[in-house]
Motif scaffolding. Structure first.
Motif, mmCIF file in Angstrom:
data_model
loop_
_atom_site.group_PDB
_atom_site.id
_atom_site.type_symbol
_atom_site.label_atom_id
_atom_site.label_comp_id
_atom_site.label_asym_id
_atom_site.label_seq_id
_atom_site.Cartn_x
_atom_site.Cartn_y
_atom_site.Cartn_z
ATOM 1 N N THR A 160 -20.670 43.098 -1.150
ATOM 2 C CA THR A 160 -20.579 43.961 0.033
ATOM 3 C C THR A 160 -19.725 43.303 1.117
ATOM 4 O OG1 THR A 160 -22.731 44.919 -0.476
ATOM 5 C CG2 THR A 160 -21.928 45.209 1.765
ATOM 6 N N ARG A 161 -19.944 42.022 1.326
ATOM 7 C CA ARG A 161 -19.185 41.299 2.350
ATOM 8 C C ARG A 161 -17.687 41.281 2.050
ATOM 9 N NH1 ARG A 161 -19.636 34.967 2.404
ATOM 10 N NH2 ARG A 161 -18.081 35.330 0.794
ATOM 11 N N ASP A 162 -17.333 40.984 0.798
ATOM 12 C CA ASP A 162 -15.932 40.757 0.455
ATOM 13 C C ASP A 162 -15.211 41.984 -0.100
ATOM 14 O OD1 ASP A 162 -16.475 38.157 1.207
ATOM 15 O OD2 ASP A 162 -16.549 37.378 -0.833
ATOM 16 N N TYR A 163 -15.966 42.964 -0.616
ATOM 17 C CA TYR A 163 -15.323 44.082 -1.325
ATOM 18 C C TYR A 163 -15.863 45.444 -0.907
ATOM 19 C CZ TYR A 163 -13.425 40.326 -4.082
ATOM 20 O OH TYR A 163 -12.759 39.181 -4.462
ATOM 21 N N GLU A 164 -16.377 45.531 0.320
ATOM 22 C CA GLU A 164 -16.978 46.783 0.800
ATOM 23 C C GLU A 164 -16.000 47.957 0.755
ATOM 24 O OE1 GLU A 164 -19.798 48.296 4.421
ATOM 25 O OE2 GLU A 164 -18.379 46.695 4.863
ATOM 26 N N ASN A 165 -14.739 47.713 1.041
ATOM 27 C CA ASN A 165 -13.747 48.796 1.016
ATOM 28 C C ASN A 165 -13.217 49.073 -0.391
ATOM 29 O OD1 ASN A 165 -13.898 49.171 3.817
ATOM 30 N ND2 ASN A 165 -12.505 47.465 4.159
ATOM 31 N N THR A 166 -13.537 48.214 -1.334
ATOM 32 C CA THR A 166 -13.062 48.361 -2.708
ATOM 33 C C THR A 166 -14.130 48.965 -3.620
ATOM 34 O OG1 THR A 166 -11.750 46.364 -2.342
ATOM 35 C CG2 THR A 166 -11.954 47.125 -4.609
ATOM 36 N N TYR A 167 -15.394 48.572 -3.400
ATOM 37 C CA TYR A 167 -16.489 49.012 -4.273
ATOM 38 C C TYR A 167 -17.733 49.360 -3.473
ATOM 39 C CZ TYR A 167 -13.645 46.801 -7.842
ATOM 40 O OH TYR A 167 -12.600 46.456 -8.662
ATOM 41 N N ASP A 168 -18.470 50.342 -3.966
ATOM 42 C CA ASP A 168 -19.851 50.557 -3.544
ATOM 43 C C ASP A 168 -20.699 49.755 -4.519
ATOM 44 O OD1 ASP A 168 -19.538 52.262 -1.373
ATOM 45 O OD2 ASP A 168 -19.720 54.089 -2.561
ATOM 46 N N THR A 169 -21.561 48.898 -3.999
ATOM 47 C CA THR A 169 -22.419 48.057 -4.825
ATOM 48 C C THR A 169 -23.833 48.616 -4.817
ATOM 49 O OG1 THR A 169 -21.095 46.123 -4.239
ATOM 50 C CG2 THR A 169 -23.274 45.697 -5.158
ATOM 51 N N PHE A 170 -24.386 48.857 -5.999
ATOM 52 C CA PHE A 170 -25.740 49.386 -6.129
ATOM 53 C C PHE A 170 -26.599 48.399 -6.911
ATOM 54 C CE2 PHE A 170 -23.060 53.032 -5.493
ATOM 55 C CZ PHE A 170 -23.796 53.832 -4.628
ATOM 56 N N VAL A 171 -27.849 48.251 -6.491
ATOM 57 C CA VAL A 171 -28.811 47.371 -7.137
ATOM 58 C C VAL A 171 -29.826 48.223 -7.891
ATOM 59 C CG1 VAL A 171 -30.589 45.626 -6.713
ATOM 60 C CG2 VAL A 171 -28.523 45.662 -5.307
ATOM 61 N N GLU A 172 -30.076 47.849 -9.169
ATOM 62 C CA GLU A 172 -31.102 48.507 -9.988
ATOM 63 C C GLU A 172 -30.946 50.032 -10.013
ATOM 64 O OE1 GLU A 172 -33.650 47.017 -11.765
ATOM 65 O OE2 GLU A 172 -33.017 45.006 -11.215
ATOM 66 N N LEU A 173 -29.738 50.502 -10.172
ATOM 67 C CA LEU A 173 -29.465 51.937 -10.223
ATOM 68 C C LEU A 173 -29.632 52.429 -11.657
ATOM 69 C CD1 LEU A 173 -28.437 54.416 -8.598
ATOM 70 C CD2 LEU A 173 -26.137 53.770 -9.309
ATOM 71 N N SER A 174 -30.426 53.463 -11.828
ATOM 72 C CA SER A 174 -30.645 54.041 -13.165
ATOM 73 C C SER A 174 -29.439 54.884 -13.562
ATOM 74 C CB SER A 174 -31.903 54.907 -13.166
ATOM 75 O OG SER A 174 -33.038 54.131 -12.936
ATOM 76 N N LEU A 175 -28.866 54.548 -14.697
ATOM 77 C CA LEU A 175 -27.686 55.242 -15.197
ATOM 78 C C LEU A 175 -28.042 56.048 -16.443
ATOM 79 C CD1 LEU A 175 -25.138 52.270 -15.067
ATOM 80 C CD2 LEU A 175 -25.462 54.050 -13.342
ATOM 81 N N GLU A 176 -27.449 57.217 -16.534
ATOM 82 C CA GLU A 176 -27.536 58.010 -17.759
ATOM 83 C C GLU A 176 -26.108 58.196 -18.248
ATOM 84 O OE1 GLU A 176 -29.195 62.322 -19.115
ATOM 85 O OE2 GLU A 176 -30.405 61.155 -17.708
ATOM 86 N N LEU A 177 -25.671 57.241 -19.050
ATOM 87 C CA LEU A 177 -24.294 57.219 -19.527
ATOM 88 C C LEU A 177 -24.169 58.049 -20.794
ATOM 89 C CD1 LEU A 177 -23.761 53.386 -19.023
ATOM 90 C CD2 LEU A 177 -23.068 55.227 -17.473
ATOM 91 N N SER A 178 -22.952 58.351 -21.182
ATOM 92 C CA SER A 178 -22.725 59.119 -22.412
ATOM 93 C C SER A 178 -23.234 58.375 -23.647
ATOM 94 C CB SER A 178 -21.232 59.430 -22.563
ATOM 95 O OG SER A 178 -20.491 58.222 -22.649
ATOM 96 N N THR A 179 -23.396 57.059 -23.531
ATOM 97 C CA THR A 179 -23.827 56.225 -24.658
ATOM 98 C C THR A 179 -25.290 55.803 -24.570
ATOM 99 O OG1 THR A 179 -22.946 54.364 -23.429
ATOM 100 C CG2 THR A 179 -21.526 55.317 -25.134
ATOM 101 N N GLY A 180 -25.987 56.199 -23.516
ATOM 102 C CA GLY A 180 -27.404 55.858 -23.387
ATOM 103 C C GLY A 180 -27.796 55.565 -21.950
ATOM 104 N N LYS A 181 -29.076 55.302 -21.767
ATOM 105 C CA LYS A 181 -29.607 54.986 -20.441
ATOM 106 C C LYS A 181 -29.599 53.482 -20.222
ATOM 107 C CE LYS A 181 -32.622 58.997 -20.303
ATOM 108 N NZ LYS A 181 -34.008 59.481 -20.257
ATOM 109 N N ALA A 182 -29.378 53.079 -18.970
ATOM 110 C CA ALA A 182 -29.384 51.663 -18.620
ATOM 111 C C ALA A 182 -29.679 51.524 -17.133
ATOM 112 C CB ALA A 182 -28.035 51.024 -18.942
ATOM 113 N N THR A 183 -30.220 50.379 -16.772
ATOM 114 C CA THR A 183 -30.448 50.046 -15.362
ATOM 115 C C THR A 183 -29.937 48.632 -15.136
ATOM 116 O OG1 THR A 183 -32.423 51.441 -15.361
ATOM 117 C CG2 THR A 183 -32.167 49.950 -13.502
ATOM 118 N N PRO A 184 -28.634 48.479 -14.893
ATOM 119 C CA PRO A 184 -28.102 47.127 -14.664
ATOM 120 C C PRO A 184 -28.632 46.561 -13.348
ATOM 121 C CG PRO A 184 -26.397 48.787 -14.364
ATOM 122 C CD PRO A 184 -27.627 49.508 -14.803
#
Length: 160
Positions: A39-63
């Motif tokens: 967030t400090r170094d790349y706030e304008n480049t990326y949104d950073t999410f913690v423990e976000l539940s993903l439902e990807l085309s290949t399966g579910k994951a929570t990185p």
């Protein structure tokens, strides 16, 4: 005995819900620190999410962390499981987790279009950056550089 059963129940529930073991103090410290540095170094480049539940085309994951292109927040609409593919994901090995568990997730991530996947091994102060399942670099000292995402981090800051 009751405390052990309660702990076991909590661990089992967490494992079922997120597909990974309960994180430890060092795991949490690294997750917080990496989130802060991103967030400090790349706030304008990326949104950073913690423990976000993903439902990807290949399966579910929570990185532990995932990085997306920045977009405006919509506080009136929310998502329980995000279907968009992140550009990058970061997984931190928990004490009761094998690195193989995380390597097995690489197919899910890369198959869905994730560009970069980091596997952080706290015990050895090591970060492996994967750009494909069998294409990775290991960093233990100095500066980490993820050429796909354009991210540079000083490992002394990460593991202080």
């Amino acid at each position: 005995m009751t405390a052990f059963l309660e702990q076991t129940d909590v661990e089992a529930e967490y494992l079922l819900d997120r597909g990974k073991p309960v994180p430890s103090k060092n795991h949490s410290r690294l997750e917080s620190r990496l989130s802060f540095l991103m967030t400090r170094d790349y706030e304008n480049t990326y949104d950073t999410f913690v423990e976000l539940s993903l439902e990807l085309s290949t399966g579910k994951a929570t990185p532990d962390l995932c990085l997306f292109k920045p977009e405006p927040s919509d506080w009136l609409e929310d998502e329980i499981r995000v279907k968009n593919t992140p550009l990058g994901v970061i997984e931190i090995v928990s004490p009761k987790q094998s690195t193989q568990d995380l390597v097995d997730k690489l197919d899910t991530y890369f198959g869905a279009g994730v560009q970069s996947c980091w596997i952080v091994i706290p015990t050895f102060k090591m970060i492996n950056i994967f750009h494909a399942k069998h294409e990775y670099k290991t960093y233990m000292t100095g500066e980490l550089f993820d050429e796909k995402l354009g991210i540079r981090l000083n490992l002394e800051e990460v593991f202080k």
